[in-house]
Design an enzyme around this catalytic site. Structure first.
Site, short mmCIF file in Angstrom:
data_model
loop_
_atom_site.label_atom_id
_atom_site.label_comp_id
_atom_site.label_asym_id
_atom_site.label_seq_id
_atom_site.Cartn_x
_atom_site.Cartn_y
_atom_site.Cartn_z
N LYS A 204 0.84 -1.20 0.00
CA LYS A 204 0.00 0.00 0.00
C LYS A 204 0.88 1.25 0.00
O LYS A 204 1.73 1.41 0.86
CB LYS A 204 -0.91 0.02 1.22
CG LYS A 204 -1.78 1.30 1.28
CD LYS A 204 -2.87 1.19 2.33
CE LYS A 204 -2.49 1.72 3.68
NZ LYS A 204 -2.40 3.19 3.76
N ASP B 277 -13.87 14.61 -4.71
CA ASP B 277 -14.01 15.90 -5.39
C ASP B 277 -15.26 15.82 -6.25
O ASP B 277 -16.03 14.85 -6.14
CB ASP B 277 -12.74 16.17 -6.23
CG ASP B 277 -12.48 17.66 -6.44
OD1 ASP B 277 -13.45 18.41 -6.70
OD2 ASP B 277 -11.31 18.08 -6.35
N THR C 7 -11.81 6.15 10.61
CA THR C 7 -11.87 5.70 12.01
C THR C 7 -11.42 6.80 12.97
O THR C 7 -11.67 6.72 14.17
CB THR C 7 -10.99 4.44 12.23
OG1 THR C 7 -9.77 4.62 11.51
CG2 THR C 7 -11.67 3.20 11.77
N ASP D 140 -3.40 4.30 -2.18
CA ASP D 140 -4.38 4.76 -1.18
C ASP D 140 -4.41 6.29 -1.15
O ASP D 140 -3.83 6.91 -0.28
CB ASP D 140 -3.94 4.18 0.18
CG ASP D 140 -4.84 4.57 1.33
OD1 ASP D 140 -5.99 4.98 1.08
OD2 ASP D 140 -4.39 4.46 2.49
O1 C5P Z 1 0.84 0.61 11.18
P1 C5P Z 1 -0.57 0.17 11.07
O2 C5P Z 1 -0.74 -1.33 10.94
O3 C5P Z 1 -1.47 0.75 12.13
O4 C5P Z 1 -1.03 0.78 9.66
C1 C5P Z 1 -2.35 0.68 9.20
C2 C5P Z 1 -2.48 1.37 7.87
O5 C5P Z 1 -3.86 1.40 7.51
C3 C5P Z 1 -2.00 2.83 7.85
O6 C5P Z 1 -1.49 3.10 6.54
C4 C5P Z 1 -3.26 3.60 8.11
O7 C5P Z 1 -3.22 4.90 7.58
C5 C5P Z 1 -4.30 2.75 7.38
N1 C5P Z 1 -5.68 2.91 7.86
C6 C5P Z 1 -6.07 2.67 9.17
N2 C5P Z 1 -7.37 2.83 9.54
C7 C5P Z 1 -8.30 3.21 8.63
C8 C5P Z 1 -7.93 3.46 7.31
C9 C5P Z 1 -6.59 3.28 6.96
O8 C5P Z 1 -5.25 2.31 9.99
N3 C5P Z 1 -9.56 3.31 8.99
#
Ligand code: C5P
Length: 232
Positions: free
Chosen positions: A32, A64, A119, A59
């Site tokens: 990602k 828009d 979230t 991502d």
């Molecule tokens: O390091 P970690 O496992 O927490 O990373 C989770 C990834 O998923 C990050 O890139 C974060 O921005 C993304 N993400 C998230 N929660 C969301 C949407 C995206 O943690 N609701």
């Protein structure tokens, strides 16, 4: 595309991410690329990581007017990524326009998914600041249905919501779920977490895992542990 582990490569520059990915020799993870890396390095970062043999989830969470999103998606489509996304809050018209923009003459396109509610937005903020007067769970499910009705492939959600999303939108509608941690690992700033094995039981189609892999002493071993738990 079957169930898979997506590694969130939240690095600030090309050198760092390439050094990280060079450790993976036999099995190349689905990667990602987020806004930070893309804005720092531009579209070339996608070409670089693709040329190393990785699938890519870009991502960028577009939001828009429909015409702008359609044209932007057409540009992203030429990068030949495997998955990209928009905000469901952009409306069904915007999501449909995004899909039109992605389709190429050959009919091939990346998977297109939507973010429902971030979230980081809690129920109180959503209701009082954004004036969305429904419970957050209802809003998330409503946005998931809008996404499905717009012809997209799935949504980003918590593994804890994956079952409900499949019930409402069908088993083939994809759930892409962050918030994954090993049972013996650090939770960090994530609030509601599940293990890869539990995410599998709950019906997640793709787990997005960042720090448990990127910050591990042995990232390849951590990735393979995720694959073993989630895919088996
Ligand atoms: O390091 P970690 O496992 O927490 O990373 C989770 C990834 O998923 C990050 O890139 C974060 O921005 C993304 N993400 C998230 N929660 C969301 C949407 C995206 O943690 N609701």
């Amino acid at each position: 595309m079957g169930r898979d582990v997506i590694v969130a490569c939240d690095f600030s520059g090309k050198e760092e991410v390439v050094r990280f990915l060079e450790q993976f020799r036999d099995r190349k993870p689905f990667v990602k690329i987020g806004m930070e890396l893309f804005y720092a390095e531009g579209p070339d970062i996608v070409r670089t990581i693709k040329s190393m043999g990785h699938k890519i989830f870009l991502d960028l969470k577009l939001h828009d007017i429909p015409n702008t999103v359609k044209k932007s998606m057409a540009v992203l489509s030429r990068l030949q990524v495997d998955m990209c996304n928009v905000h469901a809050a952009g409306t069904k018209a915007m999501m449909q326009a995004a899909m039109e923009g992605l389709k190429t003459a050959e009919g091939e396109r990346p998977l297109l998914i939507a973010v429902t509610q971030l979230t980081s937005t809690g129920e109180a903020i959503m209701q009082q600041e954004l004036l969305i007067g429904h419970p957050i769970d209802e809003t998330v499910m409503h946005y998931a249905r809008n996404t499905m009705q717009s012809g997209l492939d799935g949504v980003v959600c918590s593994p804890l919501e994956a079952g409900k999303v499949h019930e409402a939108c069908g088993a083939g509608f994809l759930t892409i779920t962050p918030g994954v941690r090993f049972a013996d690992g650090d939770v960090g700033d994530q609030k509601r977490v599940t293990t890869p094995a539990r995410a599998k039981e709950l019906g997640s189609d793709f787990i997005v895992v960042g720090r448990p892999i990127t910050q591990a002493e042995d990232p390849v071993a951590a990735y393979l542990r995720c694959v073993e738990e989630f895919i088996g």
